[in-house]
Design an enzyme around this catalytic site. Structure first.
Site, PDB file in Angstrom:
ATOM      1  N   GLU A 104       0.842  -1.206   0.000  1.00 30.80           N
ATOM      2  CA  GLU A 104       0.000   0.000   0.000  1.00 30.80           C
ATOM      3  C   GLU A 104       0.870   1.247   0.000  1.00 30.80           C
ATOM      4  OE1 GLU A 104      -2.615   1.340  -0.542  1.00 30.80           O
ATOM      5  OE2 GLU A 104      -4.393   0.428   0.326  1.00 30.80           O
ATOM      6  N   ASP A 105       0.309   2.310  -0.523  1.00 28.76           N
ATOM      7  CA  ASP A 105       1.014   3.590  -0.426  1.00 28.76           C
ATOM      8  C   ASP A 105       0.881   4.182   0.971  1.00 28.76           C
ATOM      9  OD1 ASP A 105      -1.690   3.868  -0.936  1.00 28.76           O
ATOM     10  OD2 ASP A 105      -1.490   5.700  -2.091  1.00 28.76           O
ATOM     11  N   ASP A 108      -3.981   5.342   6.397  1.00 27.32           N
ATOM     12  CA  ASP A 108      -4.534   6.606   6.891  1.00 27.32           C
ATOM     13  C   ASP A 108      -5.372   6.277   8.128  1.00 27.32           C
ATOM     14  OD1 ASP A 108      -5.762   9.178   7.009  1.00 27.32           O
ATOM     15  OD2 ASP A 108      -5.443   9.429   4.868  1.00 27.32           O
ATOM     16  N   PHE A 157      -2.461  16.701   4.211  1.00 17.39           N
ATOM     17  CA  PHE A 157      -2.907  16.254   2.890  1.00 17.39           C
ATOM     18  C   PHE A 157      -1.683  16.090   2.000  1.00 17.39           C
ATOM     19  CE2 PHE A 157      -6.915  16.517   0.173  1.00 17.39           C
ATOM     20  CZ  PHE A 157      -6.389  15.629  -0.764  1.00 17.39           C
ATOM     21  N   ARG A 170      -0.302  12.032  -8.884  1.00 23.51           N
ATOM     22  CA  ARG A 170       0.195  10.680  -8.597  1.00 23.51           C
ATOM     23  C   ARG A 170       1.597  10.472  -9.166  1.00 23.51           C
ATOM     24  NH1 ARG A 170      -4.098   7.361  -6.752  1.00 23.51           N
ATOM     25  NH2 ARG A 170      -6.126   7.774  -7.708  1.00 23.51           N
TER      26      ARG A 170
HETATM   27  C1  PRP Z   1      -6.058   5.347  -0.275  1.00 23.95           C
HETATM   28  C2  PRP Z   1      -4.840   4.462  -0.031  1.00 23.95           C
HETATM   29  C3  PRP Z   1      -5.397   3.349   0.803  1.00 23.95           C
HETATM   30  C4  PRP Z   1      -6.486   4.040   1.592  1.00 23.95           C
HETATM   31  C5  PRP Z   1      -5.978   4.360   2.938  1.00 23.95           C
HETATM   32  O1  PRP Z   1      -6.735   4.862  -1.388  1.00 23.95           O
HETATM   33  O2  PRP Z   1      -4.278   3.996  -1.214  1.00 23.95           O
HETATM   34  O3  PRP Z   1      -5.926   2.328   0.012  1.00 23.95           O
HETATM   35  O4  PRP Z   1      -6.838   5.239   0.913  1.00 23.95           O
HETATM   36  O5  PRP Z   1      -6.980   4.997   3.683  1.00 23.95           O
HETATM   37  P1  PRP Z   1      -7.540   4.373   5.049  1.00 23.95           P
HETATM   38  O6  PRP Z   1      -6.364   3.906   5.854  1.00 23.95           O
HETATM   39  O7  PRP Z   1      -8.231   5.571   5.683  1.00 23.95           O
HETATM   40  O8  PRP Z   1      -8.498   3.292   4.732  1.00 23.95           O
HETATM   41  P2  PRP Z   1      -7.922   5.667  -2.110  1.00 23.95           P
HETATM   42  O9  PRP Z   1      -9.233   5.160  -1.589  1.00 23.95           O
HETATM   43  O10 PRP Z   1      -7.667   7.140  -1.992  1.00 23.95           O
HETATM   44  O11 PRP Z   1      -7.779   5.171  -3.613  1.00 23.95           O
HETATM   45  P3  PRP Z   1      -6.530   5.297  -4.636  1.00 23.95           P
HETATM   46  O12 PRP Z   1      -5.439   4.387  -4.124  1.00 23.95           O
HETATM   47  O13 PRP Z   1      -7.076   4.851  -5.946  1.00 23.95           O
HETATM   48  O14 PRP Z   1      -6.081   6.745  -4.634  1.00 23.95           O
END
Ligand code: PRP
Length: 184
Positions: A104-105, A108, A157, A170
């Site tokens: 994962e990136d 959060d 952010f 991105r």
């Molecule tokens: C982001 C990120 C994780 C998630 C983390 O994805 O890549 O999957 O949010 O958030 P959390 O810990 O609050 O659950 P996003 O839904 O923004 O989709 P993306 O990767 O396509 O940008």
């Protein structure tokens, strides 16, 4: 170096490309030790994980690696906080007896990964671990036991290196704080 028009949208570079790649190399050495003699299935979570998946996978030289992808989405604002997640694209791979490493990136709130780990664990894998480039400890709603974490960052952010605002930024090579005038 990012392009000039993008620089005006950012207040601060939190992590440079060198810092990110250096840390990914360190994590790769740990993974090579931990998974010695085993094949690891990297599961990238679209779209944010594309960059870290790409760099981590190429940095892994001493373990056999397969790569697969999932796309997930929360159902909406109210369910974001409930952690209910919808699978938009499932894995092509059968997880039975596989060593799964979710890539994962960012962690959060932790709700996505909490749900995802449970979902993948129900498919009969040999193991499920988590590698996240970034973690925001101050945003955590649920504790995630991530075995590999690149950097802990403040609850701001951030964009770049896979992370977006409205699908932009991105492709930045660094991780940077988005200027409030962009989203205010
Ligand atoms: C982001 C990120 C994780 C998630 C983390 O994805 O890549 O999957 O949010 O958030 P959390 O810990 O609050 O659950 P996003 O839904 O923004 O989709 P993306 O990767 O396509 O940008």
């Amino acid at each position: 170096m990012e392009s000039a028009d993008v620089t005006a949208d950012l207040t601060e570079v939190l992590l440079t490309e060198d810092q990110i790649l250096g840390r990914i190399a360190e994590i790769a050495r740990e993974i090579e030790i931990d998974y010695e003699g085993r094949e690891v299935l990297l599961v990238g979570v679209l779209k944010g994980a594309v960059m870290v998946m790409s760099d981590l996978a190429r940095e892994l030289r001493k373990v056999d690696v397969e790569m697969d992808w999932m796309a997930v989405s929360s159902y909406g604002q109210s369910t974001k906080s409930s952690g209910v997640v919808r699978i938009l694209k499932d894995l092509d791979t059968d997880l039975t007896d596989r060593h799964v490493l979710i890539v994962e990136d960012i962690v959060d709130s932790g709700l996505t990964l909490s749900w995802l780990r449970e979902n993948l664990e129900s498919r009969g894998p040999a193991s499920v671990e988590i590698c996240a480039l970034l973690r925001k400890p101050d945003a955590a709603k649920i504790e995630i036991d991530a075995r590999y974490v690149g950097f802990e960052i403040p609850n701001e952010f951030v964009v770049g290196y896979g992370l977006d605002y409205a699908e932009r930024y991105r492709n930045l090579r660094s991780v940077a704080v988005l200027a409030p005038h962009v989203y205010a």
